[in-house]
Design a protein around this motif. Structure first.
Motif, PDB file in Angstrom:
ATOM      1  N   LEU A  76      35.206 -13.094  -0.336  1.00 27.12           N
ATOM      2  CA  LEU A  76      35.571 -12.468   0.933  1.00 27.12           C
ATOM      3  C   LEU A  76      34.870 -11.120   1.087  1.00 27.12           C
ATOM      4  CD1 LEU A  76      37.351 -12.280   3.498  1.00 27.12           C
ATOM      5  CD2 LEU A  76      39.120 -11.234   2.055  1.00 27.12           C
ATOM      6  N   GLY A  77      34.827 -10.339   0.013  1.00 25.65           N
ATOM      7  CA  GLY A  77      34.140  -9.055   0.070  1.00 25.65           C
ATOM      8  C   GLY A  77      32.656  -9.224   0.353  1.00 25.65           C
ATOM      9  N   SER A  78      32.032 -10.209  -0.282  1.00 25.98           N
ATOM     10  CA  SER A  78      30.611 -10.472  -0.017  1.00 25.98           C
ATOM     11  C   SER A  78      30.390 -10.811   1.446  1.00 25.98           C
ATOM     12  CB  SER A  78      30.115 -11.623  -0.897  1.00 25.98           C
ATOM     13  OG  SER A  78      30.176 -11.281  -2.271  1.00 25.98           O
ATOM     14  N   PHE A  79      31.265 -11.622   2.000  1.00 24.39           N
ATOM     15  CA  PHE A  79      31.158 -11.959   3.426  1.00 24.39           C
ATOM     16  C   PHE A  79      31.255 -10.709   4.298  1.00 24.39           C
ATOM     17  CE2 PHE A  79      33.880 -12.238   7.155  1.00 24.39           C
ATOM     18  CZ  PHE A  79      33.078 -12.958   8.023  1.00 24.39           C
ATOM     19  N   LEU A  80      32.235  -9.862   4.021  1.00 24.53           N
ATOM     20  CA  LEU A  80      32.456  -8.686   4.869  1.00 24.53           C
ATOM     21  C   LEU A  80      31.271  -7.726   4.816  1.00 24.53           C
ATOM     22  CD1 LEU A  80      36.239  -8.006   4.143  1.00 24.53           C
ATOM     23  CD2 LEU A  80      35.240  -8.792   6.300  1.00 24.53           C
ATOM     24  N   PHE A  81      30.719  -7.498   3.628  1.00 26.75           N
ATOM     25  CA  PHE A  81      29.617  -6.544   3.522  1.00 26.75           C
ATOM     26  C   PHE A  81      28.335  -7.089   4.147  1.00 26.75           C
ATOM     27  CE2 PHE A  81      32.342  -4.517   0.341  1.00 26.75           C
ATOM     28  CZ  PHE A  81      32.218  -3.197   0.752  1.00 26.75           C
ATOM     29  N   ARG A  82      28.044  -8.361   3.945  1.00 25.90           N
ATOM     30  CA  ARG A  82      26.842  -8.914   4.557  1.00 25.90           C
ATOM     31  C   ARG A  82      26.981  -8.976   6.080  1.00 25.90           C
ATOM     32  NH1 ARG A  82      22.495  -8.187   2.257  1.00 25.90           N
ATOM     33  NH2 ARG A  82      21.605  -9.728   3.705  1.00 25.90           N
ATOM     34  N   THR A  83      28.176  -9.293   6.550  1.00 25.53           N
ATOM     35  CA  THR A  83      28.404  -9.325   7.991  1.00 25.53           C
ATOM     36  C   THR A  83      28.312  -7.927   8.584  1.00 25.53           C
ATOM     37  OG1 THR A  83      29.832 -11.265   7.760  1.00 25.53           O
ATOM     38  CG2 THR A  83      30.020 -10.010   9.792  1.00 25.53           C
ATOM     39  N   ALA A  84      28.926  -6.934   7.914  1.00 21.69           N
ATOM     40  CA  ALA A  84      28.863  -5.564   8.409  1.00 21.69           C
ATOM     41  C   ALA A  84      27.426  -5.050   8.427  1.00 21.69           C
ATOM     42  CB  ALA A  84      29.749  -4.660   7.552  1.00 21.69           C
ATOM     43  N   LEU A  85      26.642  -5.423   7.416  1.00 23.64           N
ATOM     44  CA  LEU A  85      25.253  -4.981   7.357  1.00 23.64           C
ATOM     45  C   LEU A  85      24.483  -5.455   8.577  1.00 23.64           C
ATOM     46  CD1 LEU A  85      23.243  -3.490   5.447  1.00 23.64           C
ATOM     47  CD2 LEU A  85      22.621  -5.733   4.562  1.00 23.64           C
ATOM     48  N   LYS A  86      24.769  -6.679   9.042  1.00 19.91           N
ATOM     49  CA  LYS A  86      24.068  -7.223  10.210  1.00 19.91           C
ATOM     50  C   LYS A  86      24.707  -6.779  11.520  1.00 19.91           C
ATOM     51  CE  LYS A  86      21.088  -9.353   7.685  1.00 19.91           C
ATOM     52  NZ  LYS A  86      20.924 -10.798   7.669  1.00 19.91           N
ATOM     53  N   ASN A  87      25.783  -6.004  11.438  1.00 16.15           N
ATOM     54  CA  ASN A  87      26.452  -5.503  12.638  1.00 16.15           C
ATOM     55  C   ASN A  87      26.581  -3.984  12.611  1.00 16.15           C
ATOM     56  OD1 ASN A  87      27.681  -7.917  14.390  1.00 16.15           O
ATOM     57  ND2 ASN A  87      27.779  -8.504  12.224  1.00 16.15           N
ATOM     58  N   GLY A  88      25.566  -3.312  12.033  1.00 15.16           N
ATOM     59  CA  GLY A  88      25.522  -1.854  12.079  1.00 15.16           C
ATOM     60  C   GLY A  88      26.431  -1.150  11.106  1.00 15.16           C
ATOM     61  N   LEU A  89      26.849  -1.811  10.019  1.00 18.67           N
ATOM     62  CA  LEU A  89      27.762  -1.219   9.027  1.00 18.67           C
ATOM     63  C   LEU A  89      29.017  -0.653   9.692  1.00 18.67           C
ATOM     64  CD1 LEU A  89      25.538   0.570   6.341  1.00 18.67           C
ATOM     65  CD2 LEU A  89      26.978  -1.444   6.066  1.00 18.67           C
ATOM     66  N   ASP A  90      29.557  -1.427  10.601  1.00 21.35           N
ATOM     67  CA  ASP A  90      30.763  -1.022  11.328  1.00 21.35           C
ATOM     68  C   ASP A  90      31.983  -1.599  10.604  1.00 21.35           C
ATOM     69  OD1 ASP A  90      32.733  -0.368  13.106  1.00 21.35           O
ATOM     70  OD2 ASP A  90      31.778  -1.253  14.858  1.00 21.35           O
ATOM     71  N   PHE A  91      32.841  -0.707  10.081  1.00 19.41           N
ATOM     72  CA  PHE A  91      34.038  -1.137   9.354  1.00 19.41           C
ATOM     73  C   PHE A  91      35.319  -0.722  10.075  1.00 19.41           C
ATOM     74  CE2 PHE A  91      30.903  -1.301   5.933  1.00 19.41           C
ATOM     75  CZ  PHE A  91      31.254  -2.479   5.294  1.00 19.41           C
ATOM     76  N   HIS A  92      35.214  -0.432  11.357  1.00 20.90           N
ATOM     77  CA  HIS A  92      36.438  -0.137  12.096  1.00 20.90           C
ATOM     78  C   HIS A  92      37.351  -1.360  12.043  1.00 20.90           C
ATOM     79  CE1 HIS A  92      39.159   0.678  15.449  1.00 20.90           C
ATOM     80  NE2 HIS A  92      38.818   1.946  15.329  1.00 20.90           N
TER      81      HIS A  92
END
Length: 745
Positions: free
Chosen positions: A566-582
């Protein structure tokens, strides 16, 4: 010669005759209107979606029909004016609605922000993520797997006890039909009747080591989506957790409210026939003629991620099979992030941690209870502004500042060395420690402060050629073009007008980094512990909690497993979406990927019991205490101000695991005694804090020599004051903690 109001056929250009009947310019015109086919007032247009083989259907007004209607009712000149007025009204209405929702948005972005898909993982990767988490014991739940994931064979679930599942015989299922259940083959569960036993009924018993909370049961009684009240949820949590101290006012059978269990004996893993082993592959691999990602809307102009390289799944080990309840794959770490001077806010968070958690401080430190796993509190401190990195001496300087701080120095005492640890945050070091980010995050280093799609630019002058900002002085400052933005230099929020927005955005990212790198639970610094978290540690899945009435996450409490899929998914997805963790954006990540079940959205009653009331929900049956706004915690209304002193800690959202007071960094918990009141052992820190608050106090006097009268105190104590003084009385040794244990120095 005809007048200007006449047509060439001699008829006047009037829409209706004096008797109200319509007038037509010719019989042919009348026949066409009377015998025309019925036409819809709306028409559909289809727009292609970039990157997808689909079209977006938009329903718009039928301008042709609208034109005919208006000009049949009015003259040409009046019809033109009416049509123009209608168009202008529609434009202003849409603009007004957009402005209103834009102002009321919760996430810092307008309602039109992030409408496009965020998904960058194809179906095969999503299946791998689900499979890895389930096999690792991170899904001890009977909730369904989304059918959009496309699993064709139920995965074996080692964290779920065997249960009867209504299955459709394979001969009646279409080939390749998706399934939604898992097959439990984990230990059997023994649900506990936890309550104080005579004669020890003054305090609730500690949770049983290794016990587990059944969050499916908690969702049944607490889920706001199913119209459950916070008040009723807290009663179930209170009675099922034994926090009612044996005062059983409910006389009926409350077995259904037992939500804490122990894993008993192991169950043999189902034997899969050899002929079926080849088919026991839950991942769909359709033929090349079929799109394997059909139905999954990919992020526009982005390629699908490559196949995930995941480590072998973890082995689910029940606690009774371990020498102690400390599981190396499931470390009990509480993380908290802090920027700026140490104040009474992290002070109270740490005090509540000592007061509630099973730290075994009532036993001599030379004789600890080895069967119990003591949690640790890691307080991460960013020593400078959020847009800067520390200087080479930052770690030494940080501890010197902690030693000189009256609010921080008590927790440096050797008695707490095994349970409270101060750590320095370094953004570059932390991001380099995340395998999914380390090779690519530098490409976005100028956009690190991204919240809900809104980026706060930080222009950095890095003359040294390093990957981070330069620093100067003891704390370091980012070099900002023009130095025009004072916000970039803030360290902590000193008032509502000087909010440290950058640190808040940085903490949005920090919580995911810390949980993914080290495992554990992240808590916002405006959080107070209200009970032992033993059974939440026993539940090995990931969770956050609900954003009030919205079906979104609030990551003020975030539990994730170390190095998880799950963490791998979140970080790779955030990387492709501007590192947005809101949290609103993270909610979209999981929703677009059908992974919400792997990051459980718990009801906010467990961690934020006042939130719904502060937004005018459930006020007909509010919990205790009744807050209509978060400020009531610090300034309790006079009509309710008898409750804090009369009920004390035991009357404050009893049953909840924590309380989130939502910022208010600038409001002291105890205005009349705004200093750490921890007794003679920490008298020096108290004296320093008193001198700061009361300059007229003689510097040579000790805290004990200061004469105090009860009449000098505030007559009606607020909830914030009562909780602070309760925790301090425990550390002073004047009362036991919430479980009746006395601190042994």
């Amino acid at each position: 010669m005809y007048s200007s109001n006449s047509r060439q056929n001699g008829f006047r250009d009037l829409p209706r005759s004096p008797n109200g009947l319509p007038i037509f310019s010719s019989s042919i015109h009348e026949k066409k209107l009377r015998h025309a086919k019925a036409t819809s007032w709306t028409v559909s247009i289809f727009l292609p979606i970039p990157g997808l083989r689909r079209h977006l259907r938009l329903v718009v007004p039928n301008l042709s029909l609208l034109y005919q209607f208006i000009f049949s009712q009015f003259s040409r000149r009046r019809g033109t004016l009416v049509l123009l007025f209608a168009c202008v009204s529609i434009i202003f209405t849409v603009y007004a609605v957009a402005q209103r929702f834009g102002q009321r948005r919760s996430s810092g972005g307008s309602i039109f922000t992030a409408e496009s898909s965020t998904l960058v993982f194809g179906r095969e990767n999503l299946q791998k993520i689900w499979q890895w988490e389930i096999e690792s014991g991170h899904y001890p739940s009977s909730r369904d797997i989304p059918k959009a994931i496309g699993l064709t064979v139920p995965p074996l679930n080692p964290a779920l006890h065997p249960r009867k599942v209504a299955k459709i015989p394979s001969r009646y299922r279409p080939p390749g039909a998706a399934i939604s259940e898992t097959v439990g083959h984990g230990p059997k569960r023994v649900y506990l009747d936890i309550q104080a036993r005579a004669p020890n009924v003054a305090y609730p018993p500690r949770p049983v080591p290794g016990s587990v909370a059944d969050l499916d049961i908690i969702m049944t009684f607490c889920d706001y989506s199913t119209a459950k009240f916070v008040r009723d949820c807290l009663e179930v949590l209170r009675i099922g957790g034994g926090l009612d101290n044996g005062a059983r006012l409910r006389r009926g059978n409350v077995d259904d409210w037992r939500y804490i269990y122990l894993e008993d004996q192991l169950v043999e893993k189902p034997v899969i026939p050899v002929t079926a082993q080849a088919a026991f592959d839950p991942i769909i691999r359709p033929s090349t003629s079929i799109d394997p990602n059909a139905g999954l809307p990919k992020k526009p102009w982005t390629e699908w991620e490559l196949p995930l390289q995941l480590p072998p799944p973890l082995e689910h080990r029940p606690y009774h099979t371990l020498p102690s309840t400390c599981d190396p794959d499931n470390p009990r770490l509480f993380h908290m992030f802090w920027t700026g001077p140490f104040t009474d806010k992290p002070y109270l968070a740490l005090s509540s941690f000592l007061f509630t958690q099973n730290l075994r401080l009532h036993l001599h430190e030379d004789d600890p209870d080895t069967a119990v796993c003591r949690p640790q509190f890691w307080l991460w401190i960013n020593p400078g502004p959020a847009a800067a990195v520390p200087n080479p001496n930052a770690l030494h300087d940080m501890f010197e500042q902690l030693k000189s701080s009256p609010w921080a120095s008590p927790f440096l005492h050797p008695r707490f060395k095994d349970v409270i640890k101060f750590k320095m945050w370094n953004t570059t070091e932390q991001l380099d420690g995340v395998p999914e980010l380390k090779d690519e995050w530098r490409g976005l280093k100028d956009k690190l402060f991204n919240s809900g799609g809104h980026i706060i630019p930080v222009h950095q002058d890095d003359a040294s050629g390093s990957d981070s900002t330069t620093s100067s002085g003891d704390s370091g400052t980012a070099t900002v073009k023009g130095d025009e933005d004072e916000m970039l230099k803030r360290q902590g929020s000193k008032s509502a007008d000087s909010y440290d927005r950058l640190s808040v955005i940085l903490s949005d990212m920090a919580r995911f980094v810390l949980c993914h790198r080290f495992g554990g639970v992240y808590l916002d610094a405006d959080t107070i512990f209200l009970r032992d978290w033993e059974e939440l540690w026993g539940w090995k899945g990931a969770f956050a909690y609900r954003w009030s009435r919205l079906e979104k996450y609030n990551t003020a409490v975030l539990r994730m497993n170390k190095g998880s899929a799950l963490g791998s998914f979140l970080f790779r997805t955030a990387l492709k979406n501007g590192l947005d963790f809101h949290p609103m954006t993270v909610s979209k990540y999981t929703k677009d990927a059908h992974l919400e079940g792997l990051l459980l959205r718990l009801p906010d009653a467990l961690f934020d019991s006042a939130w719904l009331n502060t937004e005018s929900f459930q006020r007909d049956r509010p919990p205790q205490p009744y807050f209509t706004e978060f400020g009531d915690f610090f300034d309790t209304p006079p009509q309710n101000s008898a409750a804090p002193q009369a009920l004390g800690f035991e009357g404050f959202f009893r049953g909840a695991y924590s309380y989130h007071f939502h910022n208010f960094w600038w409001k002291p918990f105890d205005p009349t005694r705004n200093f750490p009141d921890l007794g003679p052992q920490f008298a020096e820190g108290e004296r320093i804090a008193r001198l700061k608050n009361e300059p007229s106090l003689n510097a040579t006097h000790t805290a004990q020599e200061t004469t105090e009268k009860v009449t000098d105190d505030k007559r009606d104590l607020d909830w914030a004051t009562v909780l602070k003084r309760t925790f301090e009385a425990y550390i002073r040794g004047e009362r036991p903690n919430m479980y009746g244990e006395w601190l042994q120095w």
